[in-house]
Design a protein around this motif. Structure first.
Motif, PDB file in Angstrom:
ATOM      1  N   PRO A  37      22.610  13.638  -2.711  1.00  0.00           N
ATOM      2  CA  PRO A  37      21.680  13.864  -3.816  1.00  0.00           C
ATOM      3  C   PRO A  37      20.285  14.238  -3.312  1.00  0.00           C
ATOM      4  O   PRO A  37      19.775  13.623  -2.371  1.00  0.00           O
ATOM      5  N   ILE A  38      19.684  15.225  -3.922  1.00  0.00           N
ATOM      6  CA  ILE A  38      18.358  15.652  -3.505  1.00  0.00           C
ATOM      7  C   ILE A  38      17.333  14.537  -3.716  1.00  0.00           C
ATOM      8  O   ILE A  38      16.261  14.534  -3.095  1.00  0.00           O
ATOM      9  N   THR A  39      17.683  13.568  -4.534  1.00  0.00           N
ATOM     10  CA  THR A  39      16.833  12.395  -4.781  1.00  0.00           C
ATOM     11  C   THR A  39      17.091  11.274  -3.787  1.00  0.00           C
ATOM     12  O   THR A  39      16.537  10.177  -3.950  1.00  0.00           O
ATOM     13  N   HIS A  40      17.922  11.524  -2.787  1.00  0.00           N
ATOM     14  CA  HIS A  40      18.288  10.471  -1.825  1.00  0.00           C
ATOM     15  C   HIS A  40      17.126  10.160  -0.883  1.00  0.00           C
ATOM     16  O   HIS A  40      16.095  10.850  -0.881  1.00  0.00           O
ATOM     17  N   ALA A  41      17.301   9.165  -0.051  1.00  0.00           N
ATOM     18  CA  ALA A  41      16.197   8.583   0.717  1.00  0.00           C
ATOM     19  C   ALA A  41      15.506   9.566   1.645  1.00  0.00           C
ATOM     20  O   ALA A  41      14.272   9.579   1.736  1.00  0.00           O
ATOM     21  N   THR A  42      16.267  10.388   2.359  1.00  0.00           N
ATOM     22  CA  THR A  42      15.636  11.234   3.376  1.00  0.00           C
ATOM     23  C   THR A  42      14.730  12.307   2.773  1.00  0.00           C
ATOM     24  O   THR A  42      13.568  12.418   3.168  1.00  0.00           O
ATOM     25  N   PRO A  43      15.177  13.118   1.817  1.00  0.00           N
ATOM     26  CA  PRO A  43      14.223  14.049   1.210  1.00  0.00           C
ATOM     27  C   PRO A  43      13.092  13.335   0.482  1.00  0.00           C
ATOM     28  O   PRO A  43      11.930  13.765   0.544  1.00  0.00           O
ATOM     29  N   ALA A  44      13.388  12.236  -0.177  1.00  0.00           N
ATOM     30  CA  ALA A  44      12.353  11.524  -0.925  1.00  0.00           C
ATOM     31  C   ALA A  44      11.234  11.041  -0.018  1.00  0.00           C
ATOM     32  O   ALA A  44      10.063  11.028  -0.410  1.00  0.00           O
ATOM     33  N   GLY A  45      11.576  10.637   1.211  1.00  0.00           N
ATOM     34  CA  GLY A  45      10.572  10.115   2.126  1.00  0.00           C
ATOM     35  C   GLY A  45       9.509  11.116   2.520  1.00  0.00           C
ATOM     36  O   GLY A  45       8.411  10.741   2.937  1.00  0.00           O
ATOM     37  N   PHE A  46       9.798  12.400   2.403  1.00  0.00           N
ATOM     38  CA  PHE A  46       8.821  13.444   2.704  1.00  0.00           C
ATOM     39  C   PHE A  46       7.973  13.801   1.490  1.00  0.00           C
ATOM     40  O   PHE A  46       6.959  14.486   1.635  1.00  0.00           O
ATOM     41  N   CYS A  47       8.396  13.326   0.311  1.00  0.00           N
ATOM     42  CA  CYS A  47       7.845  13.882  -0.925  1.00  0.00           C
ATOM     43  C   CYS A  47       7.102  12.894  -1.826  1.00  0.00           C
ATOM     44  O   CYS A  47       6.099  13.273  -2.436  1.00  0.00           O
ATOM     45  N   VAL A  48       7.582  11.663  -1.956  1.00  0.00           N
ATOM     46  CA  VAL A  48       7.075  10.786  -3.017  1.00  0.00           C
ATOM     47  C   VAL A  48       6.898   9.354  -2.522  1.00  0.00           C
ATOM     48  O   VAL A  48       7.283   9.003  -1.406  1.00  0.00           O
ATOM     49  N   GLU A  67       0.835  -1.195   0.000  1.00  0.00           N
ATOM     50  CA  GLU A  67       0.000   0.000   0.000  1.00  0.00           C
ATOM     51  C   GLU A  67       0.879   1.257   0.000  1.00  0.00           C
ATOM     52  O   GLU A  67       1.990   1.253   0.517  1.00  0.00           O
ATOM     53  N   GLN A  68       0.366   2.328  -0.601  1.00  0.00           N
ATOM     54  CA  GLN A  68       1.098   3.577  -0.668  1.00  0.00           C
ATOM     55  C   GLN A  68       0.574   4.556   0.385  1.00  0.00           C
ATOM     56  O   GLN A  68      -0.637   4.734   0.515  1.00  0.00           O
ATOM     57  N   HIS A  69       1.518   5.153   1.119  1.00  0.00           N
ATOM     58  CA  HIS A  69       1.167   6.147   2.134  1.00  0.00           C
ATOM     59  C   HIS A  69       1.467   7.532   1.581  1.00  0.00           C
ATOM     60  O   HIS A  69       2.585   7.800   1.128  1.00  0.00           O
ATOM     61  N   LEU A  70       0.474   8.408   1.621  1.00  0.00           N
ATOM     62  CA  LEU A  70       0.641   9.730   1.036  1.00  0.00           C
ATOM     63  C   LEU A  70       1.672  10.530   1.816  1.00  0.00           C
ATOM     64  O   LEU A  70       1.512  10.755   3.019  1.00  0.00           O
ATOM     65  N   PRO A  71       2.731  11.007   1.163  1.00  0.00           N
ATOM     66  CA  PRO A  71       3.794  11.739   1.867  1.00  0.00           C
ATOM     67  C   PRO A  71       3.309  13.091   2.390  1.00  0.00           C
ATOM     68  O   PRO A  71       2.496  13.776   1.770  1.00  0.00           O
ATOM     69  N   ILE A  72       3.861  13.479   3.513  1.00  0.00           N
ATOM     70  CA  ILE A  72       3.364  14.643   4.235  1.00  0.00           C
ATOM     71  C   ILE A  72       3.593  15.948   3.488  1.00  0.00           C
ATOM     72  O   ILE A  72       2.772  16.877   3.588  1.00  0.00           O
ATOM     73  N   TRP A  73       4.665  16.066   2.695  1.00  0.00           N
ATOM     74  CA  TRP A  73       4.843  17.309   1.940  1.00  0.00           C
ATOM     75  C   TRP A  73       3.761  17.462   0.873  1.00  0.00           C
ATOM     76  O   TRP A  73       3.379  18.582   0.543  1.00  0.00           O
ATOM     77  N   GLN A  74       3.238  16.348   0.354  1.00  0.00           N
ATOM     78  CA  GLN A  74       2.092  16.434  -0.554  1.00  0.00           C
ATOM     79  C   GLN A  74       0.836  16.883   0.197  1.00  0.00           C
ATOM     80  O   GLN A  74       0.018  17.637  -0.332  1.00  0.00           O
ATOM     81  N   LYS A  75       0.680  16.426   1.428  1.00  0.00           N
ATOM     82  CA  LYS A  75      -0.462  16.855   2.236  1.00  0.00           C
ATOM     83  C   LYS A  75      -0.400  18.360   2.501  1.00  0.00           C
ATOM     84  O   LYS A  75      -1.396  19.073   2.377  1.00  0.00           O
ATOM     85  N   PHE A  76       0.782  18.822   2.857  1.00  0.00           N
ATOM     86  CA  PHE A  76       0.927  20.253   3.132  1.00  0.00           C
ATOM     87  C   PHE A  76       0.787  21.081   1.858  1.00  0.00           C
ATOM     88  O   PHE A  76       0.248  22.190   1.889  1.00  0.00           O
ATOM     89  N   LYS A  77       1.261  20.560   0.737  1.00  0.00           N
ATOM     90  CA  LYS A  77       1.114  21.284  -0.527  1.00  0.00           C
ATOM     91  C   LYS A  77      -0.367  21.401  -0.903  1.00  0.00           C
ATOM     92  O   LYS A  77      -0.815  22.455  -1.367  1.00  0.00           O
ATOM     93  N   SER A  78      -1.134  20.342  -0.665  1.00  0.00           N
ATOM     94  CA  SER A  78      -2.572  20.385  -0.922  1.00  0.00           C
ATOM     95  C   SER A  78      -3.274  21.390  -0.016  1.00  0.00           C
ATOM     96  O   SER A  78      -4.333  21.924  -0.369  1.00  0.00           O
ATOM     97  N   ALA A  79      -2.684  21.647   1.158  1.00  0.00           N
ATOM     98  CA  ALA A  79      -3.258  22.626   2.084  1.00  0.00           C
ATOM     99  C   ALA A  79      -2.828  24.055   1.760  1.00  0.00           C
ATOM    100  O   ALA A  79      -3.160  24.981   2.506  1.00  0.00           O
ATOM    101  N   GLY A  80      -2.077  24.234   0.680  1.00  0.00           N
ATOM    102  CA  GLY A  80      -1.702  25.568   0.239  1.00  0.00           C
ATOM    103  C   GLY A  80      -0.337  26.041   0.662  1.00  0.00           C
ATOM    104  O   GLY A  80       0.019  27.199   0.414  1.00  0.00           O
ATOM    105  N   LYS A  81       0.445  25.183   1.292  1.00  0.00           N
ATOM    106  CA  LYS A  81       1.775  25.587   1.755  1.00  0.00           C
ATOM    107  C   LYS A  81       2.825  25.344   0.672  1.00  0.00           C
ATOM    108  O   LYS A  81       2.718  24.403  -0.111  1.00  0.00           O
ATOM    109  N   LYS A  82       3.849  26.182   0.653  1.00  0.00           N
ATOM    110  CA  LYS A  82       5.026  25.879  -0.148  1.00  0.00           C
ATOM    111  C   LYS A  82       5.830  24.783   0.558  1.00  0.00           C
ATOM    112  O   LYS A  82       5.791  24.664   1.787  1.00  0.00           O
ATOM    113  N   THR A  83       6.578  24.015  -0.232  1.00  0.00           N
ATOM    114  CA  THR A  83       7.312  22.882   0.326  1.00  0.00           C
ATOM    115  C   THR A  83       8.711  22.818  -0.281  1.00  0.00           C
ATOM    116  O   THR A  83       8.912  23.158  -1.445  1.00  0.00           O
ATOM    117  N   GLY A  84       9.669  22.340   0.514  1.00  0.00           N
ATOM    118  CA  GLY A  84      11.019  22.234  -0.001  1.00  0.00           C
ATOM    119  C   GLY A  84      11.893  21.286   0.785  1.00  0.00           C
ATOM    120  O   GLY A  84      11.578  20.913   1.915  1.00  0.00           O
TER     121      GLY A  84
END
Length: 470
Positions: free
Chosen positions: A147-158, A124-141
C-alpha cells in the motif's frame, strides 16, 4: 551552505572497502571530481524492504546462473561504479527496527520508537524530508509494491503517531500534494472500503491528479502531471504470481514500470525531483519464508535499479541511493552436495507459497494438495507432508509470520521446500543487520564506509544543497 562540510568533517568511522576487484570501466572514483562541483538536482532512493544480505546474494546467484550476468545492484559493485557503505538501522527503542522507524530515520533525521511515523520519543514531530524538498521547489513522489500508505513511503512524507492509521496517511498525502503516489492500498482510498466513507479518489481528482486504477491507465496517463495510481486492495501481487497470470500482467504494473512512469512525470521540474522506490513485498515474503515471493520480487527490484541508473547516467545530475531498511528472516543458500542443483529448481517455480496456501481449505484432499504443489514448485510432497500442511486448516495453529491474516502454514511449507531448494531461514522476523548502502552521482562522494541511519537524511540535504532550516 557548504554542502561538503557535514560528511567531510564528521566523526563517522571508516570500516572497510569493497571486496570486489574493479573492472576496467567508468568508476565512481573517476567521476568524483566532477560530482564535487555539482549538486544533486534529483534524488532517487530505492529500498528493498526487509532485504537481508542473503536475499541480495541469492538474487545475484539466481541471475548469474540463469542469465550469466548477475544482478544490476552487485554489478555496480563489480564495476566499481558506486560508493558503498554499511548503515546502522537501529531505532530509538530497539536494535531491531521496524519499517516505520527505519523510514522515519531517513525521512525525519531522527531515531524514533518502532511503530510511529516521524514522531519523536517525546512526542515531537520531525519534518519529513519530502516536505523539505517540496518547499525547495522540487517535485516529489513514492512508488511501492505494498500500500502506498504503508510505513516506508509514509516515513518520507508525513507525520503520524501510528503507522497503522493508513486512512489518515492517505488524507495527508493529498494535503501536502505529493506529485506521484503509486502502489496498492485501495482500501484506504475507496469510499466503499473506508470506515468514514470518504471518497479519496474523487478528492485527488478534484485537486487535479490523474487517478490510475490499472497498468494501462498508468501507462497512458499524461506525462508531467500529478498521478495517484492504486492497483490493488492491499499489496500488489507477488512478481512470480503476476508473471504466471495474464490478467495480472495486463492490470498490475511492475515496479520497474512504475519507476519509469514516475521519473517521466517528475523529470520536467526545473528545480528537480525526489523519488522513493520501494520493493515492499520483499519484506512480506521474508516474513512468510516464501522463496519464490522473495527471490522474484528482489529481481523485480533489481530491474527498477536499472531504470534509475539508466536515467541517472544519461542525466548526470541525479543521485541514486540503493539500500534496505533492515534484514528479515536472514535466508541463505545452505551447504550440501546438491546445493547448486537444488537452488536452480527455483528457476522453474510457477507460483509463490501464498498462491499455494491461499487455495487450501478444510475440504482439500491430500491428492489435490500434492497436485497443486507439484504444479507450482515442480516436486512431489509425501503423503505425510501433505497431511501436516492440511492439519493447519482443521485446527487453529500459531500464526506464521506477519501479513498472514488466515494463519497459513508458511513456515511448515518452507521447511518442506528447504530439502528441495537448499534455502534456509533463521526466523520469520526482522533482524538487526547493518545494511548495504550504495550511491551513484553527485553527493555520493560524501558517503563514508559506515554511517548511522539518520546521517542519510542530512546527506541528501547536503547533496541537493537544500538548507536544513525548517
Amino acid at each position: 551552505m557548504n554542502r561538503r562540510k557535514f560528511f567531510r568533517n564528521g566523526a563517522l568511522t571508516a570500516v572497510g572497502a569493497s571486496i570486489f576487484t574493479p573492472f576496467e570501466t567508468v568508476r565512481a572514483s573517476d567521476l568524483e571530481s566532477e560530482w564535487k562541483r555539482k549538486k544533486a538536482k534529483n534524488i532517487i532512493l530505492l529500498v528493498s524492504d526487509g532485504m537481508s544480505t542473503g536475499t541480495l546474494n541469492m538474487a545475484d546467484l539466481y541471475l548469474s546462473r540463469k542469465t550469466g550476468k548477475g544482478s544490476n545492484w552487485l554489478n555496480l559493485y563489480r564495476e566499481n561504479k558506486v560508493n558503498r557503505a554499511l548503515m546502522d538501522m537501529a531505532s530509538a527503542n530497539s536494535m531491531v527496527t521496524d519499517s516505520a522507524a527505519a523510514s522515519s530515520s531517513w525521512g525525519g533525521g531522527a531515531r524514533i520508537n518502532n511503530g510511529g511515523i516521524n514522531y519523536g520519543v517525546n512526542g515531537e514531530q520531525h519534518l519529513p524530508i519530502w516536505q523539505k524538498f517540496k518547499s525547495a521547489g522540487k517535485k516529489t513522489g513514492c512508488v511501492t509494491t505494498v500500500p502506498i500508505t504503508h510505513a516506508t513511503p509514509a516515513g518520507f512524507c508525513v507525520n503520524e503517531k501510528s503507522r497503522n492509521d493508513q486512512a489518515s496517511i492517505a488524507e495527508k498525502y493529498l494535503e501536502h500534494g505529493f506529485d506521484v503516489l503509486m502502489g496498492g492500498g485501495n482500501e484506504y482510498f475507496d469510499a466503499e472500503k473506508r470506515k468514514d466513507k470518504k471518497d479519496m479518489y474523487r478528492a485527488f481528482a478534484n485537486k487535479g491528479y490523474v487517478v490510475a486504477r490499472s497498468r494501462q491507465e498508468m501507462m497512458t496517463a499524461p506525462a508531467h502531471q500529478q498521478i495517484l495510481g492504486v492497483f490493488s486492495d492491499n499489496g500488489l501481487a507477488y512478481t512470480k504470481d503476476r508473471e504466471s497470470n495474464k490478467e495480472l500482467m495486463e492490470n498490475i504494473p511492475s515496479l520497474a514500470e512504475m519507476t519509469q512512469k514516475a521519473i517521466e512525470n517528475l523529470s520536467d521540474s526545473p528545480k528537480g525531483f525526489t523519488l522513493q522506490v520501494e520493493a515492499g513485498k520483499v519484506d512480506w515474503a521474508a516474513h512468510a519464508n516464501d522463496i519464490a515471493g522473495l527471490l522474484y520480487d528482489q529481481v523485480a527490484f533489481d530491474e527498477a535499479v536499472q531504470v534509475a541508473m539508466d536515467f541517472a547516467e544519461k542525466d548526470g545530475d541525479t543521485l541514486v541511493i540503493i539500500t534496505t531498511d533492515h534484514g528479515n528472516a536472514n535466508p541463505g543458500l545452505i551447504y550440501g552436495k546438491n546445493a547448486n542443483d537444488n537452488f536452480d529448481t527455483v528457476q522453474n517455480y510457477k507460483h509463490t507459497n501464498e498462491w499455494i496456501l491461499n487455495s487450501i481449505g478444510k475440504e482439500t484432499s491430500v491428492s489435490n494438495l500434492k497436485e497443486r504443489v507439484e504444479f507450482a514448485n515442480g516436486f512431489a510432497l509425501t503423503d505425510e507432508e501433505a497431511k501436516t500442511l492440511l492439519s493447519y486448516y482443521t485446527s487453529l495453529k500459531p500464526k506464521d509470520g506477519w501479513y498472514n491474516p488466515r494463519n497459513l502454514p508458511f513456515n511448515a511449507l518452507a521447511e518442506i521446500q528447504k530439502k528441495h531448494t537448499s534455502v534456509g531461514w533463521i526466523s520469520m522476523q526482522h533482524s538487526a543487520d547493518y545494511v548495504e548502502l550504495a550511491m551513484y552521482g553527485p553527493g555520493s562522494e560524501l558517503l563514508n564506509p559506515f554511517i548511522k541511519n539518520t546521517d542519510l537524511h542530512f546527506l541528501m540535504l547536503e547533496a541537493a544543497e537544500v538548507e536544513n532550516n525548517f
